[in-house]
Design a protein around this motif. Sequence first.
Motif, PDB file in Angstrom:
ATOM      1  N   VAL A   1      13.966   3.523  -5.801  1.00 57.35           N
ATOM      2  CA  VAL A   1      14.410   2.208  -4.849  1.00 57.35           C
ATOM      3  C   VAL A   1      12.866   2.329  -4.583  1.00 57.35           C
ATOM      4  N   PHE A   2      12.291   2.610  -3.044  1.00 60.91           N
ATOM      5  CA  PHE A   2      11.637   2.468  -2.701  1.00 60.91           C
ATOM      6  C   PHE A   2       9.742   3.078  -3.159  1.00 60.91           C
ATOM      7  N   ALA A   3      10.142   4.163  -4.081  1.00 66.87           N
ATOM      8  CA  ALA A   3       8.678   4.835  -4.458  1.00 66.87           C
ATOM      9  C   ALA A   3       8.445   3.461  -5.724  1.00 66.87           C
ATOM     10  N   ALA A   4       9.395   3.270  -6.063  1.00 63.06           N
ATOM     11  CA  ALA A   4       9.109   2.814  -7.182  1.00 63.06           C
ATOM     12  C   ALA A   4       8.678   1.402  -7.289  1.00 63.06           C
ATOM     13  N   SER A   5       9.035   0.624  -6.109  1.00 65.35           N
ATOM     14  CA  SER A   5       9.235  -0.736  -5.716  1.00 65.35           C
ATOM     15  C   SER A   5       7.803  -0.997  -4.329  1.00 65.35           C
ATOM     16  N   PHE A   6       7.631  -0.151  -3.374  1.00 59.21           N
ATOM     17  CA  PHE A   6       6.692  -0.318  -2.349  1.00 59.21           C
ATOM     18  C   PHE A   6       5.159   0.395  -2.611  1.00 59.21           C
ATOM     19  N   PHE A   7       5.639   1.852  -3.200  1.00 63.56           N
ATOM     20  CA  PHE A   7       4.204   2.060  -3.934  1.00 63.56           C
ATOM     21  C   PHE A   7       3.044   1.906  -4.094  1.00 63.56           C
ATOM     22  N   PRO A   8       3.650   1.004  -5.059  1.00 61.97           N
ATOM     23  CA  PRO A   8       1.867   0.360  -6.098  1.00 61.97           C
ATOM     24  C   PRO A   8       1.131  -0.819  -5.404  1.00 61.97           C
ATOM     25  N   SER A   9       2.719  -1.316  -4.485  1.00 62.34           N
ATOM     26  CA  SER A   9       1.770  -2.552  -4.017  1.00 62.34           C
ATOM     27  C   SER A   9       0.869  -1.561  -2.202  1.00 62.34           C
ATOM     28  N   ILE A  10       1.309  -0.906  -1.981  1.00 65.34           N
ATOM     29  CA  ILE A  10       1.233  -0.053  -0.788  1.00 65.34           C
ATOM     30  C   ILE A  10      -0.749   0.581  -1.150  1.00 65.34           C
ATOM     31  N   PHE A  11      -0.417   1.632  -2.364  1.00 67.86           N
ATOM     32  CA  PHE A  11      -1.735   2.125  -2.708  1.00 67.86           C
ATOM     33  C   PHE A  11      -2.507   1.066  -2.905  1.00 67.86           C
ATOM     34  N   GLY A  12      -2.248   0.041  -3.949  1.00 62.06           N
ATOM     35  CA  GLY A  12      -3.260  -1.001  -4.710  1.00 62.06           C
ATOM     36  C   GLY A  12      -3.885  -1.499  -3.103  1.00 62.06           C
ATOM     37  N   GLY A  13      -3.190  -1.984  -2.401  1.00 59.57           N
ATOM     38  CA  GLY A  13      -3.520  -2.725  -0.963  1.00 59.57           C
ATOM     39  C   GLY A  13      -4.576  -1.983   0.054  1.00 59.57           C
ATOM     40  N   LEU A  14      -4.132  -0.658  -0.376  1.00 52.90           N
ATOM     41  CA  LEU A  14      -5.135   0.168   0.595  1.00 52.90           C
ATOM     42  C   LEU A  14      -6.527   0.574  -0.518  1.00 52.90           C
ATOM     43  N   TYR A  15      -6.347   0.893  -1.753  1.00 50.10           N
ATOM     44  CA  TYR A  15      -7.868   1.577  -2.400  1.00 50.10           C
ATOM     45  C   TYR A  15      -8.051   0.061  -3.681  1.00 50.10           C
ATOM     46  N   LEU A  16      -7.856  -0.673  -3.886  1.00 49.43           N
ATOM     47  CA  LEU A  16      -7.736  -1.527  -5.294  1.00 49.43           C
ATOM     48  C   LEU A  16      -8.002  -2.864  -4.041  1.00 49.43           C
ATOM     49  N   LYS A  17      -9.310  -3.734  -4.491  1.00 47.37           N
ATOM     50  CA  LYS A  17      -9.789  -5.046  -3.782  1.00 47.37           C
ATOM     51  C   LYS A  17      -9.520  -6.073  -5.046  1.00 47.37           C
ATOM     52  N   TRP A  18      -8.875  -6.056  -5.871  1.00 44.38           N
ATOM     53  CA  TRP A  18      -9.274  -7.093  -7.103  1.00 44.38           C
ATOM     54  C   TRP A  18      -7.217  -6.751  -7.160  1.00 44.38           C
ATOM     55  N   GLY A  19      -6.540  -5.837  -6.813  1.00 42.35           N
ATOM     56  CA  GLY A  19      -4.669  -5.753  -6.189  1.00 42.35           C
ATOM     57  C   GLY A  19      -4.703  -7.388  -5.844  1.00 42.35           C
ATOM     58  N   THR A  20      -3.695  -7.882  -6.566  1.00 50.67           N
ATOM     59  CA  THR A  20      -2.802  -9.605  -5.473  1.00 50.67           C
ATOM     60  C   THR A  20      -1.863  -9.632  -5.583  1.00 50.67           C
ATOM     61  N   ASP A  21      -1.298 -10.482  -4.780  1.00 52.61           N
ATOM     62  CA  ASP A  21      -0.009 -10.810  -4.440  1.00 52.61           C
ATOM     63  C   ASP A  21       0.775 -10.535  -5.732  1.00 52.61           C
ATOM     64  N   LEU A  22       0.699 -11.474  -6.650  1.00 60.89           N
ATOM     65  CA  LEU A  22       1.334 -11.712  -8.066  1.00 60.89           C
ATOM     66  C   LEU A  22       1.706  -9.687  -8.088  1.00 60.89           C
ATOM     67  N   GLY A  23       0.684  -9.501  -8.420  1.00 53.87           N
ATOM     68  CA  GLY A  23       1.120  -7.855  -8.814  1.00 53.87           C
ATOM     69  C   GLY A  23       2.199  -7.294  -7.904  1.00 53.87           C
ATOM     70  N   ALA A  24       1.840  -7.224  -6.677  1.00 57.15           N
ATOM     71  CA  ALA A  24       2.571  -6.704  -5.962  1.00 57.15           C
ATOM     72  C   ALA A  24       3.852  -7.144  -5.502  1.00 57.15           C
TER      73      ALA A  24
ATOM     74  N   LYS B   1      -7.268 -12.866  -5.562  1.00 53.63           N
ATOM     75  CA  LYS B   1      -7.322 -12.070  -4.742  1.00 53.63           C
ATOM     76  C   LYS B   1      -7.781 -12.638  -3.194  1.00 53.63           C
ATOM     77  N   PRO B   2      -7.557 -12.111  -1.959  1.00 52.91           N
ATOM     78  CA  PRO B   2      -7.769 -12.625  -0.815  1.00 52.91           C
ATOM     79  C   PRO B   2      -9.387 -13.082  -1.070  1.00 52.91           C
ATOM     80  N   ASP B   3      -9.744 -13.745  -0.299  1.00 51.99           N
ATOM     81  CA  ASP B   3     -11.311 -14.394   0.246  1.00 51.99           C
ATOM     82  C   ASP B   3     -12.661 -13.173   0.809  1.00 51.99           C
ATOM     83  N   THR B   4     -13.225 -12.754   0.296  1.00 50.05           N
ATOM     84  CA  THR B   4     -14.362 -11.826   0.550  1.00 50.05           C
ATOM     85  C   THR B   4     -14.480 -12.061   2.223  1.00 50.05           C
ATOM     86  N   GLU B   5     -13.853 -12.354   2.569  1.00 49.71           N
ATOM     87  CA  GLU B   5     -14.430 -12.400   4.405  1.00 49.71           C
ATOM     88  C   GLU B   5     -13.255 -11.565   4.717  1.00 49.71           C
TER      89      GLU B   5
END
Lengths: 31, 506
Positions: free
Chosen positions: B418-441, B494-498
């Motif tokens: 459960v941890f691996a499937a539900s936490f990892f995408p949001s963490i990886f996306g948060g760290l690497y993908l500027k276009w990741g969004t809250d809805l995606g997470a 996605k959050p603002d550029t600033e």
Amino acid sequence: MDFLTLFPYIGILVLVVINTILVLNRKITVD
Amino acid sequence: MEYFSEHYVTILFTIIYVVGCLYIGWYFKKKASQGIEGYYVAKREIPGWVISLAFFSTSASTNTYIGQAGKSFEYGLSWAWMGFIWTFFCIISWQLLGPKMRFQTARLKSFTIPDYFHLRYKSNLAKSIRVLSAFIILFATLWYMVGIAKGCAHVLASVLDIPYEYGAFAIIAITCAYTIWGGMYSVLWTDAIQGIIMFFVAILMLAIPFMFVGGVENMMDIIGSTDHLTKTGEPMRSGLVTFGELVSFLYILGIGLAIGMKQISEPKNLIRFYSVNNAKSMRFAMIWTPVFLGISLVCVMGLGALVHGMASTDEAAYLIHNTDEVVGFMLDKFDNKLVSGICVAGLFAAGMSSLASVIIIVGTAFVKDIWHVAKPMPEGKIIPRTKWFMAIYCLFVYILTLYPMAGIVELTAFAGAVFAASFFPSIFGGLYLKWGTDLGAMASMIVGMVTNVVWRFVFRFNYEPLKDVHEIIPAFIIAMLTYILVSILSKSRKPDTEHLDLVFGN
């Protein structure tokens, strides 16, 4: 003992060596 | 008196070990109470060697040193593939997440994993992600703690004849005390000491069967062809040393992924990255953590198979149905007070280091990520309330340990999935993908949980070809794809550029 049974024991040590080489050759930024 | 003359070495080691842990907790009491950053993440000022050992000792627990080590009694030397998968994900975690996570969490002033989701994705929906992830932590941690407390209490009962209920209470109370006193400081420093003990005990435990039978060659002769029976009553013959004969590789892969991938997603592991003090320490930990973990796993993952060399046919027939007792049997059969005393200290270290790490995670998740979000409190009340909650949660764990439900090992592996499937995408996306969004997470978190539950309880055991396919595999892939797809479809969120400049350090 066949190769695939032995593999993980050797493989772990190989992984660790490869990882060390990779870490020593990358720039690390924490702030 | 006879009791003491029989057990004095083990009692002595246990007392030294417990007093040492409590002293560390007391030593950091004042320092930890000075502020939230100190109590929650040790002010991000901990040296690399401490973090490295703490990551290792948190990852491996009594489930590893007793449960997994014993499993190879049933599955043979191939079980070490578990260790290989585990070490691989340890490396992935440090290479992929470590430096980035330390960088971003310091800039965002994030103190917990749930608050990282909130601060990184920055919206009202992100606040809901924070609360949801905190609830997942509270629920999943319960089974993990009960499993470990149960393992430690059984060790105390079998080695020192201490009644189960007293042993469980002592383990939980001691760990809870030093965690409450010193917060993250005492968790990390006790973890580091426990890591050193665990590393050497793993090597010592591997040596025991070889010493017993008189060397490597003798051992290989014995386990290379044995008339001990499998669980179904067939003779093992060369099964212990033959790949895939006693257990399917797909089964090992599933369990290996479920447990190994905890390192890239479970808060007790990821929180270690928060506390590293500088780049030099980060580099040290990135190199040495896989060394500590890898060598220890090489030693313990095949241990059970070697114990066949110490067991008679009758003993093996009993142990094959009770693999959790294999390590205890090995120590009894070897019958050396000094070795038993050291190994018991190692088993406590394995259990308590993992317990302390999750106790502080549940305390911070409840107070800062649920209570404080629902009803903001003055800063001065956060630490005292965290301490109170940890004590109450530990009491609840103790009650469950007295009446443990069946299948706790499976529940723990399921919680890892459960941890691996539900936490990892949001963490990886948060760290690497500027276009990741809250809805995606949010979508990936829910889809990850639902896929896990549906696969396990609807598909897996109802269709023969799927029974060895662990739920982690479909759940992880579908959750990852969900994060990417929903983020692309909701890119206006996605959050603002600033804010992104602050997060990514541009």
